[in-house]
Design an enzyme around this catalytic site. Structure first.
Site, PDB file in Angstrom:
ATOM      1  CB  CYS A  97      40.696  35.143  37.470  1.00 24.04           C
ATOM      2  SG  CYS A  97      42.261  35.198  38.322  1.00 24.04           S
ATOM      3  CD  GLU A 157      40.715  42.350  37.060  1.00 18.83           C
ATOM      4  OE1 GLU A 157      41.575  42.166  36.195  1.00 18.83           O
ATOM      5  OE2 GLU A 157      40.334  41.463  37.851  1.00 18.83           O
TER       6      GLU A 157
END
Length: 183
Positions: free
Chosen positions: A75, A124
């Site tokens: 990620c 996020e």
């Protein structure tokens, strides 16, 4: 004094977004992850094998957010204005040592999570990507990024996430749901 990879990465820029994922500016990784956090674009990548299992990584102990928790294959954050798949391909090489895997977006997962151990936050707008790993390709993880790797099938992962959520990064359940919904 030598700076760690994590320290250098904290100075990189991320793209700030609104609740709909529209770019509204930029901030450093460090600033975006300092409480209360700033909503920013991110990606979570899953690599699958021929049996449909996904590759998980255990985050390295030097990570500033959720160290030693299990997470998806890789990620990170695209640079401001950079296509998500380009940033994700870069991070696959940096974290896992794997290049040239076509990635497909299967959904978006927006979330907020506070790391009780470090005081940092994740806020996020997370694009969930999947790629199929050919059997002849082997991972070569960077130990500054990854403590361990393991393969697991998605139903078993979802069960583990319900039974032992503290062993996993807080975003993993949501991004795994997007993966199972999208493919």
């Amino acid at each position: 004094m030598t700076l760690s990879v994590s320290s250098v990465r904290e100075g990189h820029l991320v793209e700030l977004v609104d609740a709909d994922g529209v770019a509204v500016g930029s901030a450093t990784v460090a600033d975006a992850h300092t409480a209360p956090g700033q909503l920013h674009r991110a990606f979570s990548v899953f690599l699958r094998d021929a049996d449909g299992r996904v590759l998980l990584q255990q985050r390295a102990p030097v990570k500033t957010r959720f160290p030693l928790r299990w997470a998806n294959t890789c990620c990170g954050h695209p640079l401001p204005g950079e296509p998500v798949t380009v940033g994700a391909a870069r991070r696959l090489v940096e974290e896992i040592g794997i290049a040239d895997i076509p990635l497909t977006e299967v959904g978006v997962y927006a979330y907020y999570a506070e790391d009780p151990a470090t005081g940092r936050v994740e806020y996020e707008y997370d694009h969930v990507l999947v790629g199929d790993l050919p059997s002849h390709v082997r991972a070569s993880p960077d130990p500054d990024e990854v403590a361990d790797l393991r393969w697991i099938d998605v139903p078993a992962l979802l069960t583990d996430l319900e039974n032992d959520p503290r062993s996993y990064a807080p975003w993993l359940h949501g991004v795994t749901q997007r993966l199972s919904d999208g493919h």
